[in-house]
Scaffold this motif. Structure first.
Motif, short mmCIF file in Angstrom:
data_model
loop_
_atom_site.label_atom_id
_atom_site.label_comp_id
_atom_site.label_asym_id
_atom_site.label_seq_id
_atom_site.Cartn_x
_atom_site.Cartn_y
_atom_site.Cartn_z
N UNK A 134 0.82 -1.17 -0.05
CA UNK A 134 0.00 -0.12 0.00
C UNK A 134 0.97 1.29 0.01
N UNK A 135 0.71 1.83 -1.17
CA UNK A 135 1.63 3.10 -1.23
C UNK A 135 0.98 4.48 -0.32
N UNK A 136 1.89 5.01 0.07
CA UNK A 136 1.59 6.23 0.98
C UNK A 136 2.41 7.57 0.88
N UNK A 137 1.91 8.46 1.67
CA UNK A 137 2.55 9.77 1.60
C UNK A 137 3.04 10.38 0.18
N UNK A 138 4.17 10.66 -0.09
CA UNK A 138 4.64 11.22 -1.33
C UNK A 138 4.31 10.28 -2.52
N UNK A 139 4.46 9.05 -2.30
CA UNK A 139 4.10 8.09 -3.26
C UNK A 139 2.77 8.10 -3.65
N UNK A 140 1.94 8.04 -2.91
CA UNK A 140 0.46 8.18 -2.82
C UNK A 140 0.06 9.61 -3.59
N UNK A 141 0.70 10.62 -3.16
CA UNK A 141 0.39 11.79 -3.79
C UNK A 141 0.69 11.82 -5.16
N UNK A 156 -1.65 12.30 5.85
CA UNK A 156 -0.38 11.88 6.03
C UNK A 156 0.47 13.08 5.73
N UNK A 157 0.40 13.77 4.44
CA UNK A 157 1.38 14.75 4.22
C UNK A 157 1.53 15.87 5.16
N UNK A 158 0.25 16.29 5.56
CA UNK A 158 -0.03 17.48 6.71
C UNK A 158 1.08 17.22 8.01
N UNK A 159 1.04 15.84 8.23
CA UNK A 159 1.78 15.10 9.43
C UNK A 159 3.10 15.27 9.32
N UNK A 160 3.74 14.76 7.85
CA UNK A 160 5.06 14.34 7.76
C UNK A 160 5.90 15.00 6.61
#
Length: 339
Positions: free
Chosen positions: A88-95, A155-159
Motif C-alpha cells: 500500500x503506497x503512502x505519503x509522497x508516493x500516494x500523492x 499524512x502529508x500534513x503530518x510528515x
C-alpha cells in the motif's frame, strides 16, 4: 470521505499510462527482447534508466519528466516489480499516484504503509511506515493499492515539509469537494473543523504542523504557487484573501490571486508553464497575453484604486524572500523580523 468516481477513473488512467513504458528485466529476457548483458550496456551508455532492481525506463523519457512524474514512475516500477507483495503506497508516493503537486520535492524514495507484524524493513529505495490503516483508507486503481486521497492529504500534513504539504492539501481539497472558482467553501470549512477537532485527540507525530497547515488550506488557491504564497504570507503575518473577484466596467469579473487586506493592494503570483495551465491564462502569443494582462490591471486599478504587487516562484522559496519583495513595494510586513 468518499472520492468522486471521476477522480478514481483519472487515477486509473494516470497509472496505466505511467506503467506502459516501464520495462521489466524478466519480461524482456523471457521474450528474447534483450539479454542481461544488453540491458547493462544500455544502462551504462545512458539509453536506459534503472528505476528499481530489474525495472527500467527509456532515459530520454525520464529526462523529460517533472519531479512528480519521476516519483510516480519509480513508485510504479516497484509496484510492477513486486506486485506479489501487495504493498500500500503512502505519503509522497500516494500523492504522485493521485497526481497531486509536490512543490520543490525531488526525492525518489518509495513510501509504503505497513501494519504491525508485517515483514520487511526500510531500505534506501523503499521507506516503510508502521501505521494503522483501515480499509476505507485504501484504494485500488489499475491493480495498484495506495492511501485514499483524504488519508494521503492528512499524512502529508503530518510528515511532509510545509511547502510540499500545503500545495498538495489545496489541490486535494479542491478535488475532494469538486470546487469551482467563487463558490462557497462552507463544506470545506466543516471538514476542516472536524479534522482539527480530531487532531486534538491525536498522538501522531507532526500533529502541531498538521493543525497549522489545515488552518491555511481551503482549496481556493488555483495553483501550487498560490498555495505556497499563502503559507509564506501566513508566516509573515500579512493578512490576505484569496481569489478575490473585482467587477470591472461592462460587467466583466476579474479574479485577483490575493488581496493584501488593509493595504489597498492586490497580489499576483507569476508562475511558469509547469505550474499554470495555459488555458486558464489566455491563449495567443506571449505579447498578446502580456497586453491583455496590462489592460486587466488598468481596469482593476480604475475600479478599485488599489495597486498591484507581483512576485514569482523565485520569491516564495522562503518567507523572508517574499517579505523582502513585498517590503520593496511598500507593503507592511510585521513578521519579517522573525524570519
Amino acid at each position: 470521505m468518499a472520492i468522486a468516481a471521476v477522480e478514481l477513473i483519472a487515477a486509473e488512467n494516470r497509472i496505466r499510462n505511467a506503467l506502459a513504458p516501464i520495462l521489466l528485466r524478466r519480461e524482456l529476457v523471457r521474450l528474447g527482447e534483450a539479454s542481461d548483458g544488453e540491458l547493462l550496456t544500455r544502462v551504462r551508455e545512458g539509453g536506459l534508466r534503472r528505476l528499481a532492481h530489474g525495472a527500467y525506463i527509456d532515459a530520454s523519457l525520464w529526462e523529460s519528466m517533472f519531479p512528480e512524474q519521476r516519483l510516480l514512475a519509480v513508485t510504479l516500477a516497484h509496484a510492477k516489480r513486486y506486485r506479489e507483495r501487495n504493498w500500500v503506497f503512502a505519503r509522497e508516493s500516494a500523492a504522485a499516484l493521485w497526481g497531486l503537486p509536490l512543490y520543490g520535492f525531488t526525492g525518489l524514495r518509495v513510501h509504503v504503509a505497513t501494519r504491525e507484524g508485517s515483514r520487511g524493513h526500510s531500505t534506501r529505495p523503499v521507506a516503510r511506515y508502521l501505521t494503522e490503516l483501515p480499509e476505507p483508507d485504501i484504494v485500488d486503481a489499475a491493480g495498484v493499492r495506495f492511501t485514499s486521497l483524504e488519508r494521503t492529504l492528512l499524512d502529508l500534513a503530518h510528515s511532509a515539509t510545509p511547502e510540499v504539504a500545503i500545495g498538495a492539501l489545496d489541490a486535494g481539497i479542491r478535488r475532494m469537494f469538486q470546487m469551482e472558482r467563487g463558490e462557497s467553501a462552507s463544506a470545506v470549512a466543516e471538514w476542516r473543523e472536524r479534522r482539527l477537532a480530531e487532531s486534538k485527540r491525536s498522538g501522531r507525530p507532526g500533529v502541531r504542523a498538521a493543525r497549522q497547515l489545515l488552518q491555511i488550506a481551503d482549496g481556493r488557491a488555483e495553483s501550487v504557487l498560490e498555495s505556497v504564497s499563502k503559507l509564506q504570507l501566513s508566516r509573515l503575518q500579512v493578512p490576505y484573501d484569496v481569489q478575490v473577484p473585482v467587477r470591472a466596467a461592462g460587467g466583466t469579473t476579474y479574479w485577483m490571486d490575493f488581496e493584501l487586506l488593509g493595504q489597498d493592494a492586490f497580489g499576483e503570483v507569476d508562475g511558469t508553464a509547469k505550474y499554470f495551465d495555459r488555458s486558464t491564462h489566455g491563449a495567443g502569443t506571449p505579447e498578446e497575453r502580456l497586453l491583455a494582462e496590462k489592460r486587466r490591471e488598468d481596469e482593476v486599478r480604475g475600479v478599485t484604486g488599489k495597486r498591484f504587487v507581483r512576485w514569482g516562484a523565485q520569491h516564495i522559496h522562503t518567507a523572508r524572500r517574499l517579505g523582502e519583495r513585498l517590503s520593496s513595494f511598500g507593503i507592511a510586513v510585521s513578521g519579517l523580523e522573525h524570519c
